[in-house]
Write a protein that holds these residues in place. Structure first.
Motif, PDB file in Angstrom:
ATOM      1  N   GLU A  99       1.116  -1.332   0.100  1.00 16.77           N
ATOM      2  CA  GLU A  99       0.213   0.020  -0.199  1.00 16.77           C
ATOM      3  C   GLU A  99       0.758   0.906   0.447  1.00 16.77           C
ATOM      4  N   ASN A 100       1.682   0.998   0.490  1.00 15.30           N
ATOM      5  CA  ASN A 100       2.648   2.898   0.694  1.00 15.30           C
ATOM      6  C   ASN A 100       3.282   2.522  -0.765  1.00 15.30           C
ATOM      7  N   ILE A 101       4.323   1.705  -1.077  1.00 17.42           N
ATOM      8  CA  ILE A 101       4.366   1.203  -2.594  1.00 17.42           C
ATOM      9  C   ILE A 101       3.439   2.500  -3.650  1.00 17.42           C
ATOM     10  N   ASP A 102       2.496   1.797  -3.564  1.00 10.26           N
ATOM     11  CA  ASP A 102       1.598   2.713  -4.336  1.00 10.26           C
ATOM     12  C   ASP A 102       1.163   3.942  -4.384  1.00 10.26           C
ATOM     13  N   LYS A 103       0.715   4.194  -2.504  1.00  9.54           N
ATOM     14  CA  LYS A 103       0.472   5.867  -2.372  1.00  9.54           C
ATOM     15  C   LYS A 103       1.921   6.311  -3.180  1.00  9.54           C
ATOM     16  N   ARG A 104       3.287   5.922  -3.000  1.00 12.90           N
ATOM     17  CA  ARG A 104       4.512   6.809  -3.638  1.00 12.90           C
ATOM     18  C   ARG A 104       4.123   7.226  -5.158  1.00 12.90           C
ATOM     19  N   ARG A 105       4.100   5.438  -5.637  1.00 12.84           N
ATOM     20  CA  ARG A 105       3.754   5.647  -6.811  1.00 12.84           C
ATOM     21  C   ARG A 105       2.882   6.599  -7.136  1.00 12.84           C
ATOM     22  N   ARG A 106       1.899   6.947  -6.711  1.00 18.54           N
ATOM     23  CA  ARG A 106       0.916   7.938  -7.256  1.00 18.54           C
ATOM     24  C   ARG A 106       0.961   9.158  -7.527  1.00 18.54           C
ATOM     25  N   SER A 107       1.564   8.998  -5.767  1.00 18.86           N
ATOM     26  CA  SER A 107       2.351  11.049  -5.982  1.00 18.86           C
ATOM     27  C   SER A 107       3.226  11.088  -6.816  1.00 18.86           C
ATOM     28  N   MET A 108       4.047   9.951  -6.900  1.00 20.61           N
ATOM     29  CA  MET A 108       4.888  10.499  -8.157  1.00 20.61           C
ATOM     30  C   MET A 108       4.819  10.804  -9.201  1.00 20.61           C
ATOM     31  N   TYR A 109       3.419   9.755  -9.941  1.00 23.70           N
ATOM     32  CA  TYR A 109       3.274  10.249 -11.248  1.00 23.70           C
ATOM     33  C   TYR A 109       2.078  11.280 -10.713  1.00 23.70           C
ATOM     34  N   THR A 110       1.972  12.096 -10.357  1.00 18.36           N
ATOM     35  CA  THR A 110       0.784  13.122  -9.827  1.00 18.36           C
ATOM     36  C   THR A 110       1.706  14.595 -10.473  1.00 18.36           C
ATOM     37  N   ALA A 111       2.929  14.118  -9.673  1.00 18.04           N
ATOM     38  CA  ALA A 111       4.628  15.740  -9.673  1.00 18.04           C
ATOM     39  C   ALA A 111       4.272  15.058 -11.035  1.00 18.04           C
ATOM     40  N   TYR A 112       4.841  13.967 -11.710  1.00 17.93           N
ATOM     41  CA  TYR A 112       4.787  14.449 -12.998  1.00 17.93           C
ATOM     42  C   TYR A 112       4.402  15.001 -14.049  1.00 17.93           C
ATOM     43  N   SER A 113       3.404  14.446 -13.457  1.00 17.50           N
ATOM     44  CA  SER A 113       1.759  14.675 -14.700  1.00 17.50           C
ATOM     45  C   SER A 113       1.784  16.274 -14.805  1.00 17.50           C
ATOM     46  N   ALA A 114       2.255  16.711 -13.449  1.00 16.35           N
ATOM     47  CA  ALA A 114       2.080  18.564 -13.327  1.00 16.35           C
ATOM     48  C   ALA A 114       3.521  19.184 -13.960  1.00 16.35           C
ATOM     49  N   LEU A 115       4.910  18.494 -13.960  1.00 18.26           N
ATOM     50  CA  LEU A 115       5.458  18.693 -14.230  1.00 18.26           C
ATOM     51  C   LEU A 115       5.543  19.125 -15.807  1.00 18.26           C
ATOM     52  N   ILE A 116       4.416  18.111 -17.137  1.00 18.84           N
ATOM     53  CA  ILE A 116       4.621  18.020 -18.108  1.00 18.84           C
ATOM     54  C   ILE A 116       3.997  18.913 -18.381  1.00 18.84           C
ATOM     55  N   CYS A 117       2.461  18.664 -17.872  1.00 24.16           N
ATOM     56  CA  CYS A 117       1.316  19.843 -18.305  1.00 24.16           C
ATOM     57  C   CYS A 117       1.790  21.653 -18.294  1.00 24.16           C
ATOM     58  N   SER A 118       2.943  21.409 -17.202  1.00 20.53           N
ATOM     59  CA  SER A 118       3.034  22.691 -17.214  1.00 20.53           C
ATOM     60  C   SER A 118       4.783  23.563 -18.181  1.00 20.53           C
ATOM     61  N   LEU A 119       4.534  22.741 -19.089  1.00 20.20           N
ATOM     62  CA  LEU A 119       5.911  22.808 -19.491  1.00 20.20           C
ATOM     63  C   LEU A 119       4.757  24.013 -21.466  1.00 20.20           C
ATOM     64  N   PRO A 120       4.123  23.228 -21.804  1.00 18.15           N
ATOM     65  CA  PRO A 120       3.980  23.331 -22.785  1.00 18.15           C
ATOM     66  C   PRO A 120       3.388  25.141 -22.774  1.00 18.15           C
ATOM     67  N   LEU A 121       2.775  25.472 -21.451  1.00 20.54           N
ATOM     68  CA  LEU A 121       2.790  27.094 -21.226  1.00 20.54           C
ATOM     69  C   LEU A 121       3.591  27.543 -21.228  1.00 20.54           C
ATOM     70  N   THR A 122       4.803  26.919 -20.056  1.00 22.62           N
ATOM     71  CA  THR A 122       5.610  27.881 -20.327  1.00 22.62           C
ATOM     72  C   THR A 122       6.712  27.957 -21.643  1.00 22.62           C
ATOM     73  N   TYR A 123       7.100  27.048 -22.185  1.00 24.79           N
ATOM     74  CA  TYR A 123       7.596  27.366 -23.891  1.00 24.79           C
ATOM     75  C   TYR A 123       6.816  28.440 -24.515  1.00 24.79           C
ATOM     76  N   TYR A 124       5.180  28.368 -24.498  1.00 28.26           N
ATOM     77  CA  TYR A 124       4.583  29.306 -25.143  1.00 28.26           C
ATOM     78  C   TYR A 124       4.845  30.602 -24.342  1.00 28.26           C
ATOM     79  N   CYS A 125       5.323  30.987 -23.160  1.00 25.86           N
ATOM     80  CA  CYS A 125       5.300  32.330 -22.443  1.00 25.86           C
ATOM     81  C   CYS A 125       6.594  32.611 -23.136  1.00 25.86           C
ATOM     82  N   LEU A 126       7.369  31.324 -23.126  1.00 27.34           N
ATOM     83  CA  LEU A 126       9.099  31.802 -23.819  1.00 27.34           C
ATOM     84  C   LEU A 126       9.467  32.496 -24.788  1.00 27.34           C
TER      85      LEU A 126
END
Length: 513
Positions: A422-449
């Protein structure tokens, strides 16, 4: 251009070598079994035995082993291939001869008839030349075999391996990869017999190299079983074995037959085993077991080549088991160092007080309470892997190395029982959430840049405003900050996930200083 052609040619040669080597060394020797025949009065019992006994024999023979292909077997295969070609050419010759005879009825004009006969004679002559060439190749093969040169074979166009170093081993596999699948010839083939061309043709069409047949005679509670191993192509009987046993001991009968027939399937020379057992006191009373059969002494002895399981044991010492493929050599030296049996126990206690149970080796269980915070574990000279489980069902693995698992040793271990999955599954979901947020932030950053770079260049070229450039600069800095924060978040969650995965490893017990 010439250099490119030379390079391409080298690549083609390398690819050809890889493909050719795969073709040469990936051949299989197919072993099949035919349902046994019953010579005495048939009944339901003998009918079942005629199907069950060959299946038991196949299960205990050299499946997934190797067979040494002799020069004679190579010769039989090549002669069979030439024979099949000759039969095909003869049928073509017969057809063309009939066509020639029919020309006298279909061609009315003499000139047309003469021309057609000339063309047909040319076809017939070409087929006859092919038959003569085929016969000369067969004679040449037999001559080479008699001279001992048959094993020479060109593996690659420019590499020739002689009979001294050409590998002729093939993997032994069961017919259709299933011991319950029997080869079932046609009624006509059975009527003619295993030594006839009709029977052999059906076996060769099924791509079978070795066929086991058998006969059963039953009298009372005893049966006599005679098995034959035929080699194809060539239809040669290379092994005949007769066994007698109780009808209730089919496994024993099949085991004895399989043990005797396996050397014929492997077709390899036996290998000699030499043992060097230490310490000397263990060597004096050591007992060796080969594939479940006990050898009386540790003197040098001979076994058939192939995969064997050896067990070396001695009174007062831990037994050792070795499984190895003994092949490609005549002599094997086996060094074995037996470990003395140890009696006694060691103590292990929890670093932090916790209620629960210790489980070791599946048979030793100790309850841990605040009053009793340690467990006593028996010593057998090997490392120990155990489990600690608390009252709510959470557990943690425990490992005691061979160095620490000694008599009268006092160890301490820091166990942390919790639901690791359960702990590994919890940490995996948190990692995927952080990774998704990072990927989603990149298009807007490149657009503004991108807009900032455009606005900056426009301002420097006096075609854009300063306020517009500053606006996009501020937006870019803001997006970069968000992306950086998401990146840091992802790295943190990745480290936490890896740490959670690492917690699956057992806790190591340490010696109390």
């Amino acid at each position: 251009m010439k250099g490119k052609f030379f390079c391409s040619k080298k690549i083609l040669i390398i690819l050809f070598l890889i493909i050719e080597s795969y073709i040469v060394y990936s051949e299989e020797w197919v072993l099949a079994c035919q349902k046994f025949t019953v010579n005495t009065k048939k009944n339901s019992s003998t009918e079942q035995i005629s199907s069950l006994l060959p299946q038991l024999i196949l299960e205990q023979t050299l499946n997934n082993g190797i067979r040494f292909i002799s020069s004679e077997e190579h010769l039989d295969r090549q002669l069979n291939s030439l024979q099949t070609e000759r039969l095909s050419l003869f049928l073509q010759l017969s057809k063309e001869s009939k066509v020639k005879d029919s020309l006298f009825l279909t061609k009315i004009k003499p000139r047309e008839l003469e021309k057609a006969i000339h063309l047909q004679d040319k076809k017939i002559q070409e087929i006859q030349e092919k038959i003569d060439l085929n016969l000369s190749e067969a004679d040449k093969l037999i001559e080479d075999y008699n001279n001992g040169d048959l094993n020479e074979k060109k593996i690659f166009p420019f590499i020739k391996k002689t009979k001294h170093d050409y590998s002729t081993n093939e993997d032994v596999v069961l017919y259709k990869n299933d011991s319950s699948q029997f080869f079932t010839p046609s009624d006509n083939a059975i009527k003619n017999g295993v030594n006839t061309y009709i029977f052999e043709k059906e076996v060769n069409n099924a791509k079978i190299n070795g066929l086991i047949t058998g006969e059963i005679s039953a009298f009372g509670n005893y049966i006599s079983v005679t098995t034959y191993l035929y080699l194809y192509p060539g239809s040669k009987c290379i092994s005949t074995i007769t066994e007698v046993g109780n009808i209730d001991d089919l496994i024993g009968i099949s085991s004895r037959i399989a043990r005797k027939i396996t050397p014929a399937i492997a077709n390899t020379l036996p290998v000699q085993l030499k043992f060097n057992i230490e310490p000397e006191i263990a060597s004096e009373n050591a007992v060796i077991t080969v594939d479940g059969v006990t050898v009386k002494s540790t003197d040098d002895f001979i076994i058939d080549a192939g995969i064997h399981s050896l067990t070396i044991s001695a009174e007062g010492f831990e037994s050792e088991t070795i499984t190895y493929k003994f092949s490609d050599d005549k002599l094997f030296l086996i060094d074995v160092k037996l470990t003395p049996l140890q009696s006694g126990s060691f103590n292990i206690k929890l670093k932090k007080i916790n209620e629960g149970f210790f489980y070791f080796r599946g048979i030793e269980t100790t309850e841990i309470t605040p009053e009793k915070n340690s467990a006593s574990i028996s010593v057998n000279g090997k490392s120990v892997l155990g489990l600690f489980k608390n009252p709510v069902g959470e557990n943690a693995f425990v490992y005691v190395s061979e160095k620490n698992a000694v008599v009268d040793n006092n160890l301490v271990i820091n166990v942390k029982p919790f639901d690791r999955a359960e702990n590994i599954d919890k940490r995996r979901r948190s990692m995927y959430t952080a990774y998704s947020a990072l990927i989603c932030s990149l298009p807007l950053t490149y657009y503004c840049l991108g807009n900032f770079n455009s606005a900056d260049k426009a301002y420097k070229n006096n075609v854009g405003s300063y306020d517009d450039a500053m606006m996009w600069q501020n937006r870019t800095y803001g997006c970069i900050g968000i992306t950086s924060a998401c990146g840091i978040w992802f790295v943190v969650e990745l480290v936490r996930y890896m740490f959670a995965a690492n917690q699956v490893l057992p806790a190591n017990a340490k010696k109390i200083k």
